[in-house]
Scaffold this motif. Structure first.
Motif, PDB file in Angstrom:
ATOM      1  N   LEU A 105       0.809  -1.212   0.000  1.00  0.00           N
ATOM      2  CA  LEU A 105       0.000   0.000   0.000  1.00  0.00           C
ATOM      3  C   LEU A 105       0.843   1.264   0.000  1.00  0.00           C
ATOM      4  N   GLY A 106       2.159   1.130   0.113  1.00  0.00           N
ATOM      5  CA  GLY A 106       3.051   2.281   0.150  1.00  0.00           C
ATOM      6  C   GLY A 106       3.663   2.452   1.525  1.00  0.00           C
TER       7      GLY A 106
ATOM      8  N   VAL B 295       2.417   6.271  -1.981  1.00  0.00           N
ATOM      9  CA  VAL B 295       2.329   5.069  -2.808  1.00  0.00           C
ATOM     10  C   VAL B 295       3.687   4.771  -3.436  1.00  0.00           C
TER      11      VAL B 295
ATOM     12  N   HIS C  56      -6.997  -2.451  -3.272  1.00  0.00           N
ATOM     13  CA  HIS C  56      -6.616  -1.037  -3.291  1.00  0.00           C
ATOM     14  C   HIS C  56      -6.200  -0.544  -4.673  1.00  0.00           C
ATOM     15  N   GLU C  57      -6.026  -1.431  -5.634  1.00  0.00           N
ATOM     16  CA  GLU C  57      -5.484  -1.043  -6.935  1.00  0.00           C
ATOM     17  C   GLU C  57      -6.414  -0.088  -7.671  1.00  0.00           C
TER      18      GLU C  57
END
Length: 483
Positions: free
Chosen positions: A132-133, A142, A452-453
């Motif tokens: 997720l970063g 990100v 989350h993409e």
């Protein structure tokens, strides 16, 4: 920093060692004058093909695995990726004091985020890094990779340390471990969640996949490091045995865990009542997460923190207020009849199975699932995921999910072999809209695969696409139609 300083202790004889190095990169497009260019072997191409481009951009030294002719110093070693990681750690010398790396097929993102929340609840300067970063407080940067390349990773660690972060939880992917991206990271703790089929498009077989994960405990952790391992699977048991044989301080958790033992999990409408014991002392509390696997992730984070000496009362207090991770059983809305729409990253057979099993105890009506499988990835999991969906869901909608260079219809066909009774809708937005339209009171819609993409890859083009946004759009359209 000079080239000599970057290579100190490496026992290498390099000409022009007093050369000043301004940066490191393994991407020829990022080379600037004074940079060391790492020409590493890749899955499809070798970095040596880009040496001319790097030299034209001003590269002052080349790191690679075979001799090449160049007008600058060439550093040739059998494992250039490992040396690059160590050089990057010298170039970016600062790291958070306490770094925990978590490996496993599923649960890494959630576990590092839950650990960050537990640390923050105890007043520690905490961050987490992964798929997720980089997350710190309410900010997310990100990165695009579960484990960034060695240079990007060390730069991130140096920056976080400079910002005052003392505690960092990071994901350790099988790619990152096998490709030596983490070789320069000074770890204190390594943790393991689970191991199921994934990434067999990259790893030649499951044995190689397991061996890559195992490197966290056999190579990356220092001899005085700690291992926190979920031993509910045979793979966890093997990991624990290997870690003990090396002399690591090993703690186990899970239903079979000796240090943190799960006694009972009872689903509630929007939470779960959990009974567990930490080193013999029993605790009972409600955790506001849906799905047994989420509880395993939360308690895995708790075991790491408790073993590190974080105050027990503080850990328990944070468990009661945990916030779920973006794209992991994330509720994006519900119908007027309170039927929820949930988005999840599940993209493996085990992940989909756990997702569907997690939703069932919280659903009075039907479980409806929308999912597909990625192109240019492990094709053997497609029919398996179809079988799981057919067995666990009440209605299945097969759609596209990053077909990449493959023909999407052939991917859907492979999935449908496992669930021939499923509905097939190629357009993912239409598939989500169909799922939302079907919802009745008591039902639940699961949109699986992307989490989350924010893109759908077709060919070489990434088209903007967000399952969460599409779920909300479909709910709004449904509401407008019913007014």
């Amino acid at each position: 920093m000079t080239l000599d300083e970057l290579l100190r202790g490496e026992d290498l004889a390099i000409g022009n060692a007093d050369l000043v190095v301004r940066g490191l990169t393994l991407d020829s497009r990022k080379v600037e004058p004074g940079f060391v260019f790492a020409a590493l072997p890749g899955v499809k191409v070798h970095g040596r093909d880009f040496i001319p481009k790097a030299l034209a951009a001003g590269a002052s030294a080349i790191l690679t695995d075979a001799p090449v002719e160049a007008p600058v110093p060439v550093i040739t070693v059998p494992e250039p990726a490992a040396l690059l990681a160590r050089m990057a750690a010298r170039f970016y010398p600062r790291q958070p004091e306490h770094i925990v790396a978590i490996t496993g097929t599923n649960g890494k993102s959630s576990t590092v985020e839950f650990l960050r929340q537990i640390w923050a609840g105890a007043g520690l300067e905490a961050a987490c890094l992964g798929t997720l970063g980089v997350t710190r407080g309410n900010t997310v940067e990100v990165t695009g990779y579960t484990t960034p390349d060695a240079v990007a990773l060390q730069a991130a660690l140096d920056r976080l340390a400079g910002e005052g972060v003392t505690h960092l939880g990071m994901e350790a992917s099988s790619h990152g471990l096998k490709q030596h991206r983490m070789d320069g990271v000074r770890l204190s703790v390594g943790a393991f969640t689970n191991l199921t089929q994934d990434h067999l498009d990259y790893h030649p077989d499951f044995a190689d996949y397991y061996a890559s994960k195992l490197k966290l405990f056999t190579e990356r952790l220092p001899a005085n490091g700690r291992a926190v391992i979920n031993v509910d699977s045979e793979w966890g048991g093997k990991m624990a045995e290997t870690a003990r044989a090396r002399g690591l301080d090993v703690l186990t958790m899970g239903w079979r865990g000796a240090d943190l033992t799960i006694r009972e999990i009872t689903p509630r409408p929007a939470s779960q009542s959990v009974v567990f014991a930490w080193r013999g002392r029993e605790h009972a509390l409600d955790i506001p997460l849906v799905g047994e696997f989420q509880i395993l992730n939360a308690l895995g984070a708790a075991a790491i923190a408790l073993a590190d000496g974080v105050d027990e009362a503080s850990v328990l207090a944070t468990l009661k207020t945990l916030t779920g991770v973006r794209g992991r059983l994330e509720k994006v809305g519900e119908t007027a009849e309170a039927a929820p729409v949930l988005v999840d990253y599940a993209h493996t057979p085990d992940g989909l199975d756990k997702l569907l099993r997690a939703a069932r105890p919280h659903t009075r009506g039907r479980v409806i699932v929308v999912f597909g499988c990625g192109g240019d990835r492990d094709a053997s999991k497609r029919a398996k995921m179809g079988v799981i969906a057919a067995n666990q869901a009440d209605h299945v909608i097969i759609t596209d999910d990053n077909p990449r260079s493959e023909h999407p219809a052939l991917i859907r066909k492979a999935i449908l072999k496992g669930c021939p009774g499923a509905e097939e809708i190629a357009d993912r937005a239409q598939a989500i809209r169909r799922g939302v339209t079907m919802l009745r009171a008591g039902d639940c819609l699961l949109i699986a695969g992307k989490g989350h993409e924010t893109g759908q890859t077709v060919g070489d083009v990434v088209h903007p696409f967000d399952d969460r946004e599409q779920g909300r759009v479909a709910l709004a359209e449904r509401e407008a139609a019913n007014v």
